[in-house]
Design a protein around this motif. Structure first.
Motif, PDB file in Angstrom:
ATOM      1  N   THR A 152      10.545 -48.623  -0.695  1.00 36.24           N
ATOM      2  CA  THR A 152       9.862 -49.354   0.366  1.00 36.24           C
ATOM      3  C   THR A 152       8.872 -50.346  -0.238  1.00 36.24           C
ATOM      4  O   THR A 152       8.420 -50.167  -1.381  1.00 36.24           O
ATOM      5  CB  THR A 152       9.088 -48.394   1.270  1.00 36.24           C
ATOM      6  N   PRO A 153       8.506 -51.391   0.495  1.00 35.08           N
ATOM      7  CA  PRO A 153       7.484 -52.308  -0.008  1.00 35.08           C
ATOM      8  C   PRO A 153       6.177 -51.597  -0.350  1.00 35.08           C
ATOM      9  O   PRO A 153       5.507 -51.963  -1.325  1.00 35.08           O
ATOM     10  CB  PRO A 153       7.295 -53.302   1.143  1.00 35.08           C
ATOM     11  N   GLU A 154       5.843 -50.585   0.429  1.00 33.04           N
ATOM     12  CA  GLU A 154       4.616 -49.839   0.160  1.00 33.04           C
ATOM     13  C   GLU A 154       4.669 -49.156  -1.199  1.00 33.04           C
ATOM     14  O   GLU A 154       3.688 -49.164  -1.956  1.00 33.04           O
ATOM     15  CB  GLU A 154       4.371 -48.786   1.261  1.00 33.04           C
ATOM     16  N   ARG A 155       5.823 -48.578  -1.523  1.00 29.92           N
ATOM     17  CA  ARG A 155       5.962 -47.882  -2.806  1.00 29.92           C
ATOM     18  C   ARG A 155       5.988 -48.872  -3.965  1.00 29.92           C
ATOM     19  O   ARG A 155       5.373 -48.628  -5.016  1.00 29.92           O
ATOM     20  CB  ARG A 155       7.240 -47.037  -2.814  1.00 29.92           C
ATOM     21  N   VAL A 156       6.667 -50.004  -3.789  1.00 28.32           N
ATOM     22  CA  VAL A 156       6.684 -51.014  -4.847  1.00 28.32           C
ATOM     23  C   VAL A 156       5.275 -51.523  -5.094  1.00 28.32           C
ATOM     24  O   VAL A 156       4.860 -51.725  -6.245  1.00 28.32           O
ATOM     25  CB  VAL A 156       7.627 -52.174  -4.492  1.00 28.32           C
ATOM     26  N   LEU A 157       4.517 -51.720  -4.021  1.00 28.67           N
ATOM     27  CA  LEU A 157       3.130 -52.162  -4.172  1.00 28.67           C
ATOM     28  C   LEU A 157       2.318 -51.132  -4.947  1.00 28.67           C
ATOM     29  O   LEU A 157       1.536 -51.492  -5.841  1.00 28.67           O
ATOM     30  CB  LEU A 157       2.503 -52.399  -2.802  1.00 28.67           C
ATOM     31  N   GLU A 158       2.490 -49.867  -4.634  1.00 31.09           N
ATOM     32  CA  GLU A 158       1.781 -48.824  -5.374  1.00 31.09           C
ATOM     33  C   GLU A 158       2.089 -48.891  -6.868  1.00 31.09           C
ATOM     34  O   GLU A 158       1.186 -48.768  -7.709  1.00 31.09           O
ATOM     35  CB  GLU A 158       2.166 -47.441  -4.835  1.00 31.09           C
ATOM     36  N   LEU A 159       3.363 -49.085  -7.195  1.00 23.73           N
ATOM     37  CA  LEU A 159       3.758 -49.159  -8.598  1.00 23.73           C
ATOM     38  C   LEU A 159       3.200 -50.410  -9.269  1.00 23.73           C
ATOM     39  O   LEU A 159       2.802 -50.377 -10.440  1.00 23.73           O
ATOM     40  CB  LEU A 159       5.280 -49.135  -8.712  1.00 23.73           C
ATOM     41  N   GLN A 160       3.153 -51.521  -8.525  1.00 25.98           N
ATOM     42  CA  GLN A 160       2.606 -52.749  -9.095  1.00 25.98           C
ATOM     43  C   GLN A 160       1.113 -52.596  -9.391  1.00 25.98           C
ATOM     44  O   GLN A 160       0.625 -53.015 -10.440  1.00 25.98           O
ATOM     45  CB  GLN A 160       2.831 -53.921  -8.142  1.00 25.98           C
TER      46      GLN A 160
END
Length: 206
Positions: A69-77
């Motif tokens: 999800t975009p939320e998870r990708v943001l967390e990883l970034q």
């Protein structure tokens, strides 16, 4: 821009907002050179493995974000950016040892690390400044990607993450009293960046 008094500028912002063009403009106007923090990122990733430093390898194989999800990708970034904070401080410490002005630009410059870098410069008697470019509209970033990378198709998902990351960076910059400059209107960006970088103390948003 008025006559340069700074030694080092840290230019942060999300992917696709125009940092490279803005950094080149700053450097050309002031006879400085650009340090692309992405080169540092590539170097430290080459020197480590996912087992040694997992925080640096969330996106190492180019397909790690598929299905997330975009939320998870943001967390990883954000996790990657925070893992890279010591590398930015190392670059700044090195730049403080030489008298040549430079602009360091990159996606992974965090407000916390930039605030620390400004303080390091002050302690060393050098003028280190930081500014963050902000574009929170995913549609605008999608258009920027299309113009920059026409062969890669529509990158709406990537742009959505970038817009969210831009909001995160802007909020963090304001907490650390670092200037935030909206990318649009582009025609006035250079003047607005000049004003933001010329501000002394306190938070600036233009």
């Amino acid at each position: 821009m008025t006559k340069r008094t700074w030694d080092l500028i840290l230019l942060g912002g999300a992917s696709g907002v125009g940092k490279s063009l803005a950094a080149a403009r700053l450097a050309n106007a002031e006879d400085a050179f650009v340090v692309e923090f992405d080169d540092v990122v590539a170097a430290v990733q080459e020197l480590t493995t996912p087992d040694q430093h997992p925080g640096l390898h969330h996106f190492g194989d180019g397909t790690a974000v598929e299905g997330l999800t975009p939320e998870r990708v943001l967390e990883l970034q954000i996790a990657t950016a925070e893992a890279l904070e010591p590398a930015l401080i190392g670059v700044v410490r090195n730049r403080l040892t030489v008298p040549v002005p430079a602009v360091v630009e990159g996606d992974y410059l965090t407000p916390a690390a930039c605030a620390r870098a400004v303080a390091l410069g002050r302690a060393a008697g050098r003028d280190v400044r930081a500014v963050f470019l902000h574009e929170g509209d995913a549609g605008r970033i999608t258009a920027n990607y299309a113009a920059r990378e026409p062969g890669d198709g529509v990158q709406a998902d990537r742009a959505e993450v970038s817009a969210r990351y831009s909001h995160w960076l802007a909020a963090g910059a304001r907490r650390h009293a670092l200037p935030v400059v909206d990318c649009r209107p582009w025609a006035t960006l250079a003047d607005r960046m000049d004003r933001a970088l010329g501000a002394t103390g306190g938070q600036t948003s233009v």
